[in-house]
Write a protein that holds these residues in place. Structure first.
Motif, PDB file in Angstrom:
ATOM      1  N   PRO A  22       0.835  -1.168  -0.032  1.00  0.00           N
ATOM      2  CA  PRO A  22      -0.073  -0.095  -0.008  1.00  0.00           C
ATOM      3  C   PRO A  22       0.946   1.292  -0.096  1.00  0.00           C
ATOM      4  O   PRO A  22       1.977   1.272   0.359  1.00  0.00           O
ATOM      5  CB  PRO A  22      -0.729  -0.107   1.485  1.00  0.00           C
ATOM      6  CG  PRO A  22       0.026  -0.874   2.101  1.00  0.00           C
ATOM      7  CD  PRO A  22       0.658  -1.857   1.152  1.00  0.00           C
ATOM      8  N   VAL A  23       0.104   2.344  -0.594  1.00  0.00           N
ATOM      9  CA  VAL A  23       0.771   3.668  -0.395  1.00  0.00           C
ATOM     10  C   VAL A  23       0.336   4.502   0.588  1.00  0.00           C
ATOM     11  O   VAL A  23      -1.036   4.379   0.754  1.00  0.00           O
ATOM     12  CB  VAL A  23       0.740   4.424  -1.840  1.00  0.00           C
ATOM     13  CG1 VAL A  23       1.122   5.576  -1.892  1.00  0.00           C
ATOM     14  CG2 VAL A  23       1.408   3.519  -2.917  1.00  0.00           C
ATOM     15  N   THR A  24       0.859   5.176   1.351  1.00  0.00           N
ATOM     16  CA  THR A  24       0.464   5.926   2.350  1.00  0.00           C
ATOM     17  C   THR A  24      -0.021   7.296   1.733  1.00  0.00           C
ATOM     18  O   THR A  24       0.266   7.722   0.747  1.00  0.00           O
ATOM     19  CB  THR A  24       1.442   6.281   3.640  1.00  0.00           C
ATOM     20  OG1 THR A  24       2.382   7.299   3.075  1.00  0.00           O
ATOM     21  CG2 THR A  24       2.096   5.098   3.962  1.00  0.00           C
ATOM     22  N   LYS A  25      -0.891   8.091   2.740  1.00  0.00           N
ATOM     23  CA  LYS A  25      -1.448   9.477   2.288  1.00  0.00           C
ATOM     24  C   LYS A  25       0.027  10.449   2.138  1.00  0.00           C
ATOM     25  O   LYS A  25      -0.209  11.076   1.111  1.00  0.00           O
ATOM     26  CB  LYS A  25      -2.471   9.958   3.303  1.00  0.00           C
ATOM     27  CG  LYS A  25      -3.731   9.064   3.184  1.00  0.00           C
ATOM     28  CD  LYS A  25      -4.736   9.879   4.305  1.00  0.00           C
ATOM     29  CE  LYS A  25      -5.937   8.986   4.641  1.00  0.00           C
ATOM     30  NZ  LYS A  25      -6.810   9.623   5.563  1.00  0.00           N
ATOM     31  N   ALA A  26       0.562  10.366   2.900  1.00  0.00           N
ATOM     32  CA  ALA A  26       1.886  11.279   2.671  1.00  0.00           C
ATOM     33  C   ALA A  26       2.553  10.826   1.448  1.00  0.00           C
ATOM     34  O   ALA A  26       3.108  11.653   0.849  1.00  0.00           O
ATOM     35  CB  ALA A  26       2.647  11.291   3.972  1.00  0.00           C
TER      36      ALA A  26
ATOM     37  N   ALA B 144      -4.402  26.736   3.255  1.00  0.00           N
ATOM     38  CA  ALA B 144      -3.258  26.578   4.122  1.00  0.00           C
ATOM     39  C   ALA B 144      -3.101  25.093   4.473  1.00  0.00           C
ATOM     40  O   ALA B 144      -4.062  24.321   4.777  1.00  0.00           O
ATOM     41  CB  ALA B 144      -3.232  27.584   5.341  1.00  0.00           C
ATOM     42  N   ASN B 145      -1.762  24.575   4.742  1.00  0.00           N
ATOM     43  CA  ASN B 145      -1.616  23.471   5.007  1.00  0.00           C
ATOM     44  C   ASN B 145      -1.579  23.459   6.797  1.00  0.00           C
ATOM     45  O   ASN B 145      -0.477  23.563   7.307  1.00  0.00           O
ATOM     46  CB  ASN B 145      -0.214  22.818   4.708  1.00  0.00           C
ATOM     47  CG  ASN B 145       0.131  21.291   5.033  1.00  0.00           C
ATOM     48  OD1 ASN B 145      -0.544  21.092   5.964  1.00  0.00           O
ATOM     49  ND2 ASN B 145       1.306  20.857   4.822  1.00  0.00           N
ATOM     50  N   ASN B 146      -2.777  22.907   7.375  1.00  0.00           N
ATOM     51  CA  ASN B 146      -3.029  22.960   8.854  1.00  0.00           C
ATOM     52  C   ASN B 146      -2.750  21.610   9.453  1.00  0.00           C
ATOM     53  O   ASN B 146      -3.278  21.481  10.619  1.00  0.00           O
ATOM     54  CB  ASN B 146      -4.183  24.022   9.223  1.00  0.00           C
ATOM     55  CG  ASN B 146      -5.369  23.054   8.833  1.00  0.00           C
ATOM     56  OD1 ASN B 146      -5.251  22.186   7.997  1.00  0.00           O
ATOM     57  ND2 ASN B 146      -6.545  23.952   8.827  1.00  0.00           N
ATOM     58  N   PHE B 147      -2.473  20.882   8.697  1.00  0.00           N
ATOM     59  CA  PHE B 147      -2.340  19.414   9.302  1.00  0.00           C
ATOM     60  C   PHE B 147      -1.062  19.402  10.319  1.00  0.00           C
ATOM     61  O   PHE B 147      -0.161  19.756  10.219  1.00  0.00           O
ATOM     62  CB  PHE B 147      -1.944  18.300   8.075  1.00  0.00           C
ATOM     63  CG  PHE B 147      -3.034  18.272   7.230  1.00  0.00           C
ATOM     64  CD1 PHE B 147      -4.418  17.841   7.356  1.00  0.00           C
ATOM     65  CD2 PHE B 147      -2.727  18.433   5.687  1.00  0.00           C
ATOM     66  CE1 PHE B 147      -5.349  17.909   6.486  1.00  0.00           C
ATOM     67  CE2 PHE B 147      -3.897  18.400   4.990  1.00  0.00           C
ATOM     68  CZ  PHE B 147      -5.336  18.217   5.222  1.00  0.00           C
ATOM     69  N   THR B 148      -1.573  18.496  11.413  1.00  0.00           N
ATOM     70  CA  THR B 148      -0.493  18.792  12.335  1.00  0.00           C
ATOM     71  C   THR B 148       0.159  17.239  12.714  1.00  0.00           C
ATOM     72  O   THR B 148       0.897  17.247  13.443  1.00  0.00           O
ATOM     73  CB  THR B 148      -1.077  18.865  13.858  1.00  0.00           C
ATOM     74  OG1 THR B 148      -2.258  17.919  13.883  1.00  0.00           O
ATOM     75  CG2 THR B 148      -1.811  20.320  13.580  1.00  0.00           C
ATOM     76  N   ASP B 149      -0.107  16.425  11.648  1.00  0.00           N
ATOM     77  CA  ASP B 149       0.257  14.953  11.870  1.00  0.00           C
ATOM     78  C   ASP B 149       1.112  14.701  10.550  1.00  0.00           C
ATOM     79  O   ASP B 149       1.545  13.414  10.217  1.00  0.00           O
ATOM     80  CB  ASP B 149      -0.792  13.945  11.937  1.00  0.00           C
ATOM     81  CG  ASP B 149      -1.629  13.755  10.673  1.00  0.00           C
ATOM     82  OD1 ASP B 149      -1.638  14.801  10.006  1.00  0.00           O
ATOM     83  OD2 ASP B 149      -2.425  13.002  10.596  1.00  0.00           O
ATOM     84  N   VAL B 150       1.622  15.568   9.850  1.00  0.00           N
ATOM     85  CA  VAL B 150       2.447  15.246   8.384  1.00  0.00           C
ATOM     86  C   VAL B 150       4.036  15.218   9.057  1.00  0.00           C
ATOM     87  O   VAL B 150       4.337  16.132   9.756  1.00  0.00           O
ATOM     88  CB  VAL B 150       2.423  16.118   7.479  1.00  0.00           C
ATOM     89  CG1 VAL B 150       3.293  15.999   6.215  1.00  0.00           C
ATOM     90  CG2 VAL B 150       0.725  16.244   6.770  1.00  0.00           C
TER      91      VAL B 150
ATOM     92  N   ASP C 202      -3.987  11.981   8.683  1.00  0.00           N
ATOM     93  CA  ASP C 202      -3.685  10.589   9.077  1.00  0.00           C
ATOM     94  C   ASP C 202      -2.733  10.113   8.129  1.00  0.00           C
ATOM     95  O   ASP C 202      -2.836   9.135   7.359  1.00  0.00           O
ATOM     96  CB  ASP C 202      -5.041   9.755   9.108  1.00  0.00           C
ATOM     97  CG  ASP C 202      -4.963   8.567   9.740  1.00  0.00           C
ATOM     98  OD1 ASP C 202      -3.965   8.382  10.331  1.00  0.00           O
ATOM     99  OD2 ASP C 202      -5.746   7.429   9.465  1.00  0.00           O
ATOM    100  N   ALA C 203      -1.715  11.227   7.993  1.00  0.00           N
ATOM    101  CA  ALA C 203      -0.524  10.898   6.821  1.00  0.00           C
ATOM    102  C   ALA C 203      -0.049   9.603   6.738  1.00  0.00           C
ATOM    103  O   ALA C 203       0.326   9.311   5.722  1.00  0.00           O
ATOM    104  CB  ALA C 203       0.211  12.079   7.263  1.00  0.00           C
ATOM    105  N   LYS C 204       0.457   8.817   7.930  1.00  0.00           N
ATOM    106  CA  LYS C 204       0.862   7.675   7.644  1.00  0.00           C
ATOM    107  C   LYS C 204       0.212   6.153   7.306  1.00  0.00           C
ATOM    108  O   LYS C 204       0.574   5.347   7.335  1.00  0.00           O
ATOM    109  CB  LYS C 204       1.701   7.272   9.169  1.00  0.00           C
ATOM    110  CG  LYS C 204       2.687   8.314   9.430  1.00  0.00           C
ATOM    111  CD  LYS C 204       3.372   8.114  10.623  1.00  0.00           C
ATOM    112  CE  LYS C 204       4.528   8.816  11.168  1.00  0.00           C
ATOM    113  NZ  LYS C 204       5.128   8.679  12.191  1.00  0.00           N
TER     114      LYS C 204
END
Length: 425
Positions: free
Chosen positions: A73-77, A97-103, A130-132
């Motif tokens: 599988p490929v992750t979202k990141a 804006a990139n306001n993601f806190t889990d990247v 949920d980047a990973k």
């Protein structure tokens, strides 16, 4: 072939496998790299050419053991990083804006670029990507469809037009396709960007593999260069979404019935060839066993081949089957309000005196069964007695072109409009 000098970071990535997280896309690696063969990707692998091309362009790398791991599988990141590096993709008019806190740190610039190019909308998330996590096919469809809407405003319009369409995927017919992903799945299918699996499911919850991504990179580039109107399947999906039928695309010889062929009891000023005027309206029936509405009306030409086929052909018709006398199939999604506890399928057939829309019969193809489409057999028991008061199912009829047969289709809504079309020369 133009050579691309790899930085130390990129060279290390090629050894360790994964997705390159930095650098430009569009150039090529050396010829030896371009024809790279992985021991787990034989030449007969369905995605072999796409995988080698993706590696050549620097989107992916192999692993130190000589494998590519096409099924991993490929992750979202990872996917965001790939999409962010598509050089032909324009930036969105409105920048979020990139306001993601889990990247993770390595993916932040890639995610920001994917956002800037319109693939990802942070507004659809609650601060975390949920980047990973592995990217699902449903979310992949959403990202790619959003990207297309940036490339061409008509793709954005298409995303809206398909809101009420019939989607050729099993999840749609079984009620398991999430509303938040429905439109994107329709566009992905209509453009050929993505397809259903052998089990006829689109697989919105299934993870996206490295092999699939390699193929999708090439497909997206091709679709993005094509006008939405050039995809017949997408045009059908849009037409059904807007009007309830694909008649004008599959059977354009059917036009509004001339006044001289309309019953003198009908006010011709009320006659229309716009099916949306009677869609989901109560239709005047010949008998009073039930009230009847038509939710959707799909036409399939069984003689069409290849790209000329309706996008709905695989849903309703088995491969190789053709009708006699040049007739087309007519499939109508009906909603009944049964007035009698003993109403039978035979009585349902008497509601409309029509060979085109016949509430007594449903599709009998193996294809329709595989797609899980609801039929009259699902809502009746022995002797054809209906078991539910408000059944929704698909009917089967014929659309005729033979002049020796009655070819007009007329439906009168209780609210007033009369829909009437007939085959023309």
């Amino acid at each position: 072939m133009k050579k691309m000098i790899l930085t130390g970071v990129a060279a290390l990535a090629l050894l360790t496998g994964g997705v390159i997280g930095s650098g430009s896309i569009g150039g090529s690696v050396e010829a030896a790299q371009a024809t790279l063969k992985f021991k787990d990707v034989p030449s007969t692998h369905w995605a072999a050419a796409a995988i080698n091309s993706a590696v050549e362009q620097g989107f992916f790398q192999g692993y130190a053991d000589g494998t590519f791991k096409p099924g991993s599988p490929v992750t979202k990141a990872e996917m965001a990083s790939i999409l962010g590096r598509l050089t032909d993709q324009p930036n969105a008019a409105i920048q979020e804006a990139n306001n993601f806190t889990d990247v993770p740190e390595w993916a932040k610039s890639g995610v920001s670029a994917a956002i800037a190019k319109g693939f990802i909308s942070p507004a659809n998330y609650n601060g975390k990507l949920d980047a990973k996590a592995s990217l699902t096919r449903g979310e992949m469809a959403t990202w790619l469809a959003q990207g297309l809407s940036v490339v061409d405003s008509d793709y954005k319009q298409a995303l809206s037009d398909v809101t009420n369409t019939v989607i050729p995927a099993k999840e749609y017919f079984t009620g398991k396709l999430a509303g938040s992903q429905k439109n994107a799945v329709a566009v992905a299918l209509g453009t050929g960007l993505m397809s259903v699996a052998n089990d006829k499911n689109f697989g919105t919850d299934r993870t996206t593999t490295r092999a699939e991504v390699a193929v999708l990179i090439a497909r997206y580039a091709s679709v993005a260069k094509t006008k939405p109107s050039d995809f017949k399947g997408l045009s059908e999906l849009r037409q059904v979404g807007l009007t309830g039928t694909n008649l004008s695309i599959i059977a354009p010889k059917y036009k509004k019935t001339p006044e001289r062929k309309i019953s003198p009891n009908v006010d011709y000023s009320e006659v229309t060839d716009d099916f949306s005027k009677v869609r989901n309206k109560n239709i005047i029936t010949d008998t009073n066993y039930a009230d009847l509405k038509i939710k959707n009306w799909i036409i399939v030409n069984t003689f069409a081949k290849g790209a000329e086929r309706s996008i709905y052909y695989p849903v309703f018709v088995d491969e190789g089957f053709t009708l006699l006398r040049g007739a087309y199939y007519s499939f109508a999604e009906l909603e009944l309000n049964v007035k009698s506890k003993t109403m039978t399928s035979l009585q349902a057939g008497s509601l409309l005196n029509s060979a085109t829309i016949n509430p007594m019969n449903s599709p009998r193809s193996d294809a329709f069964t595989l797609y899980g489409g609801p039929s009259i057999n699902d809502v009746t028991k022995s002797r054809g007695v209906f078991t539910v008061n408000n059944p929704v199912y698909w009917s089967r009829g014929l659309l005729h072109f033979d002049k020796e047969l009655i070819s007009d289709v007329s439906l009168v809504a209780k609210e007033g409009p009369t829909y009437s079309v007939i085959a023309t020369d």
